[in-house]
Design a protein around this motif. Structure first.
Motif, PDB file in Angstrom:
ATOM      1  N   LEU A   1      51.525 -17.640  75.571  1.00 22.40           N
ATOM      2  CA  LEU A   1      50.369 -16.666  75.562  1.00 22.40           C
ATOM      3  C   LEU A   1      48.885 -17.346  75.447  1.00 22.40           C
ATOM      4  CD1 LEU A   1      50.728 -13.762  76.251  1.00 22.40           C
ATOM      5  CD2 LEU A   1      50.879 -13.477  73.810  1.00 22.40           C
ATOM      6  N   ILE A   2      49.026 -18.336  74.572  1.00 28.17           N
ATOM      7  CA  ILE A   2      47.844 -19.250  74.032  1.00 28.17           C
ATOM      8  C   ILE A   2      47.619 -20.180  74.778  1.00 28.17           C
ATOM      9  CG2 ILE A   2      47.605 -17.808  71.753  1.00 28.17           C
ATOM     10  CD1 ILE A   2      48.784 -20.005  70.361  1.00 28.17           C
ATOM     11  N   GLY A   3      48.112 -20.531  75.850  1.00 25.09           N
ATOM     12  CA  GLY A   3      47.673 -21.678  76.792  1.00 25.09           C
ATOM     13  C   GLY A   3      48.582 -23.101  76.660  1.00 25.09           C
ATOM     14  N   ALA A   4      49.810 -22.932  76.025  1.00 22.66           N
ATOM     15  CA  ALA A   4      50.665 -23.950  76.188  1.00 22.66           C
ATOM     16  C   ALA A   4      51.149 -24.304  77.374  1.00 22.66           C
ATOM     17  CB  ALA A   4      52.173 -23.950  75.113  1.00 22.66           C
TER      18      ALA A   4
ATOM     19  N   ARG B   1      64.373 -18.650  69.799  1.00 17.88           N
ATOM     20  CA  ARG B   1      62.865 -19.073  69.751  1.00 17.88           C
ATOM     21  C   ARG B   1      62.030 -18.490  70.809  1.00 17.88           C
ATOM     22  NH1 ARG B   1      62.415 -25.367  68.766  1.00 17.88           N
ATOM     23  NH2 ARG B   1      60.483 -25.059  68.426  1.00 17.88           N
TER      24      ARG B   1
ATOM     25  N   GLU C   1      56.976 -17.322  73.838  1.00 14.52           N
ATOM     26  CA  GLU C   1      56.124 -16.548  74.538  1.00 14.52           C
ATOM     27  C   GLU C   1      54.756 -16.477  73.914  1.00 14.52           C
ATOM     28  OE1 GLU C   1      57.401 -12.417  74.644  1.00 14.52           O
ATOM     29  OE2 GLU C   1      59.274 -12.934  75.500  1.00 14.52           O
ATOM     30  N   ILE C   2      54.772 -16.593  72.653  1.00 17.91           N
ATOM     31  CA  ILE C   2      53.220 -16.570  71.943  1.00 17.91           C
ATOM     32  C   ILE C   2      52.718 -17.886  72.211  1.00 17.91           C
ATOM     33  CG2 ILE C   2      52.198 -16.731  69.762  1.00 17.91           C
ATOM     34  CD1 ILE C   2      54.249 -14.781  68.761  1.00 17.91           C
ATOM     35  N   THR C   3      53.511 -19.052  72.195  1.00 14.10           N
ATOM     36  CA  THR C   3      52.699 -20.426  72.599  1.00 14.10           C
ATOM     37  C   THR C   3      52.347 -20.299  74.141  1.00 14.10           C
ATOM     38  OG1 THR C   3      54.809 -21.159  72.842  1.00 14.10           O
ATOM     39  CG2 THR C   3      53.653 -21.980  70.915  1.00 14.10           C
TER      40      THR C   3
ATOM     41  N   GLU D   1      60.363 -15.464  71.028  1.00 17.13           N
ATOM     42  CA  GLU D   1      59.104 -15.108  70.502  1.00 17.13           C
ATOM     43  C   GLU D   1      58.264 -16.252  70.555  1.00 17.13           C
ATOM     44  OE1 GLU D   1      58.404 -11.973  70.041  1.00 17.13           O
ATOM     45  OE2 GLU D   1      56.510 -11.815  68.832  1.00 17.13           O
ATOM     46  N   GLU D   2      58.769 -17.107  69.926  1.00 17.05           N
ATOM     47  CA  GLU D   2      57.763 -18.375  69.700  1.00 17.05           C
ATOM     48  C   GLU D   2      57.132 -19.109  70.817  1.00 17.05           C
ATOM     49  OE1 GLU D   2      59.390 -21.492  67.499  1.00 17.05           O
ATOM     50  OE2 GLU D   2      58.017 -22.840  67.757  1.00 17.05           O
TER      51      GLU D   2
ATOM     52  N   GLU E   1      58.725 -15.523  79.942  1.00 17.04           N
ATOM     53  CA  GLU E   1      57.472 -15.206  80.192  1.00 17.04           C
ATOM     54  C   GLU E   1      56.796 -14.146  79.391  1.00 17.04           C
ATOM     55  OE1 GLU E   1      55.143 -16.541  81.966  1.00 17.04           O
ATOM     56  OE2 GLU E   1      56.189 -17.927  82.935  1.00 17.04           O
ATOM     57  N   PRO E   2      55.732 -14.319  78.866  1.00 19.23           N
ATOM     58  CA  PRO E   2      55.095 -13.399  77.879  1.00 19.23           C
ATOM     59  C   PRO E   2      54.804 -12.102  78.514  1.00 19.23           C
ATOM     60  CG  PRO E   2      53.348 -15.107  78.535  1.00 19.23           C
ATOM     61  CD  PRO E   2      54.809 -15.497  78.915  1.00 19.23           C
ATOM     62  N   GLN E   3      54.864 -10.954  77.875  1.00 17.50           N
ATOM     63  CA  GLN E   3      54.400  -9.726  78.463  1.00 17.50           C
ATOM     64  C   GLN E   3      53.240  -9.303  77.969  1.00 17.50           C
ATOM     65  OE1 GLN E   3      56.236  -7.646  80.509  1.00 17.50           O
ATOM     66  NE2 GLN E   3      57.082  -9.828  80.891  1.00 17.50           N
TER      67      GLN E   3
END
Ligand SMILES: Nc1ncnc2c1ncn2[C@@H]1O[C@H](COP(=O)(O)OP(=O)(O)OP(=O)(O)O)[C@@H](O)[C@H]1O
Ligand SMILES: [Mg+2]
Lengths: 224, 310
Positions: free
Chosen positions: B218-221, B209, B214-216, B211-212, B308-310
């Motif tokens: 990315l949007i401030g989780a 998971r 990273e994305i969360t 990707e999931e 960590e998101p890139q």
């Protein structure tokens, strides 16, 4: 809204991606960030969203000094920003609705509010009928609009977009840019990194030009 | 009672995440079942041994309380003399009760229990001696006092053989105690195994998971938000593993129930096999769930920050 004071970014490998950048964007303004590949456009946006940290200088968002922000502030800072990516970064095992709802779920909104806000955001990008679809079944332009709906769903005051039209044909690109204009018209600050000089030269917004990590006209953006 | 809204909201969100994690396990039934089964077996082993030795201890305690002495009388002692001896011994202060088993009774009992009836009919005379079964007074039931009593009884002229049953009861109890202490070592090792199993499963889950996550991010989780579903997953693994383990133990003991009853009937004892009590069952579930949670906690602490998101 955004202020860079002599900001430099050096990546661990030793690459100086940004050097002594000074930049000021007023709240409610809109600007394009241009420059050749490798000039540091993505890096500049990442610094604002705290995806990377400044090496030197000070970076302010909404008066907060991000260069000094502790780790636990990072999520809160990101919630103030709507971010849009060239490759959309959607969750492909979730419906359009769930993708757009994610920022609200993260912020702990109540169930009823989530439904209302998600539908409003999807309505704005013209995808209201696609709530139940999975992103994989959508075209590139539609996926990008899902990404935009997700970025605006919790009404951030700043939108950052990194090559939002990179993979789209000219017509779709114009539609997307038009969407950004609409958000700017209701007071959202918008900063878009783009290669697409053709398209942006026809739009009346200041262009910030990066060249090898140096910003050529950072203060030009202040006067809009 | 109505909870204030923020509190209600907090619980509602946790319930939501817990259910989502459960749903995720349900949607990959085979993989989930495998993990749950491995955890179940790892927990069933110490739990089953604990229960078994608990039963053995109970059995040992029962014998211990009645540290029995058997006096096998000389063949030359006839029944009247045996009765007289019984009478005499019953008067001793160290002795609580004396029970006389006549050679006839002994033979009948043996015939009944052993199934050698026909063979025994071939014998001209009863080879079994009269036996006095002696239960020492409570004050003299200790190993030392009982041994001293045995010595005195052995010296009686009517007595051919005086046997104290205490010795092997003591040994039996000591062995059971030792095994029981060993169970804790085994339980600790298998608990560690459960931690590793859950930790590894969660690590794979985090990888899948990525990707999931990273994305969360990315949007401030917050990291708490990202951690939560994995912690619940670990919790469910542990809980269901423990349920499975309890089921295995219970089934195994149900299998034992009948043979034990038959065996115990042979000794005319009223011993009954203890299954998992409600308290033990709850303790097993709590232990399993805690191990699952802890394993997930460790895995999440080690692997989540690396995403960590890139
Ligand atoms: N994580 C990283 N580690 C090391 N160097 C990096 C990293 N990210 C970017 N760089 C380097 O920093 C420089 C600026 O990169 P950046 O991605 O900001 O450029 P860009 O203007 O967005 O380019 P493009 O238009 O191709 O997206 C490049 O030379 C790049 O190689
Ligand atoms: Mg870039």
């Amino acid at each position: 809204m955004i202020r860079f004071d002599n900001v430099s970014k050096r990546y661990p490998g030793g690459k100086d991606a940004l050097q002594a950048v000074n930049l000021h964007m007023e709240a409610g303004s809109m600007a394009f960030l241009t420059g050749h590949s490798g000039a540091g456009k993505s890096t500049l946006l990442k610094l604002i969203a705290l995806l990377e940290r400044t090496t030197r200088g000070q970076l302010f968002l909404d008066g907060e000094n991000l260069s000094r922000a502790p780790k636990r502030r990072v999520p809160m800072v990101r919630r103030k920003i709507g971010m849009i990516f060239q490759n959309h970064r959607l969750l492909f095992d979730r419906t359009v609705f769930d993708n757009v709802a994610l920022p609200l779920v993260i912020a702990g909104y109540r169930h009823q509010d989530i439904g209302r806000r998600v539908r409003a955001a999807l309505d704005k990008v013209g995808l209201l009928g696609q709530e139940r679809a999975f992103p994989i079944t959508l075209s590139g332009g539609e996926q990008q609009r899902v990404g935009i709906a997700r970025a605006v769903v919790n009404k951030p005051r700043l939108l950052l977009a990194d090559e939002p039209t990179g993979n789209l044909d000219p017509d779709l690109s114009r539609d997307i840019m038009h969407l950004f204009e609409q958000f700017n018209q209701v007071g959202v600050t918008v900063l878009i990194a783009s290669h697409d000089l053709d398209l942006i030269s026809r739009m009346p917004y200041p262009r910030l030009r990066l060249e090898q990590g140096r910003l050529l006209n950072g203060d030009g953006a202040a006067a809009q | 009672m109505r909870l204030p809204r923020p509190v209600h909201n907090y619980f509602a969100r946790h319930a939501q995440v817990a259910l989502n994690s459960l749903g995720r396990l349900y949607r990959a039934p085979l993989a989930s079942l495998m993990t749950v089964a491995v955890i179940g077996i790892a927990l069933a082993l110490p739990a089953g041994l604990y229960l078994l030795t608990g039963n053995l201890q109970k059995l040992g305690a029962r014998w211990d309380g009645g540290a029995n002495l058997s006096l096998f009388l000389q063949h030359s002692v006839d029944l009247d003399q045996a009765r007289a001896l019984r009478q005499r011994l019953a008067g001793w202060p160290e002795i609580d009760t004396v029970h006389l088993i006549t050679p006839e009774q002994a033979l009948a009992e043996f015939r009944e229990a052993s199934g050698f009836g026909q063979t025994l009919d071939l014998l001209d005379e009863n080879p079994l001696p009269a036996v006095l079964a002696i239960r020492p007074d409570a004050a003299h039931a200790s190993a030392h006092a009982a041994a001293a009593l045995t010595e005195r009884l052995r010296a009686l002229p009517e007595v051919e053989l005086a046997q104290l049953d205490l010795q092997w009861v003591k040994r039996f109890n000591a062995i059971v105690d030792m095994v029981r202490r060993g169970i804790w070592v085994l339980a600790a090792l298998l608990g560690l195994a459960v931690l590793l199993i859950v930790g590894n499963t969660i690590r794979l889950e985090i990888q899948n998971r990525r990707e999931e996550i990273e994305i969360t991010k990315l949007i401030g989780a917050t990291s708490g938000f990202i951690r939560r579903p994995f912690l619940y997953t670990g919790f469910w693994y542990g809980l269901f593993g423990a349920l499975g383990g309890a089921l295995v133990v219970q089934l195994a003991f149900l299998q034992l129930l009948e043979p034990v009853q038959r065996l115990v009937g042979l000794y005319q004892s009223s011993f009954s096999l203890d299954m998992l009590s409600a308290g033990e069952f709850l303790a097993l579930l709590t232990g399993g769930a805690s191990l699952g949670l802890l394993g997930a906690w460790i895995a999440v602490g080690r692997h989540l920050s690396a995403v960590e998101p890139q």
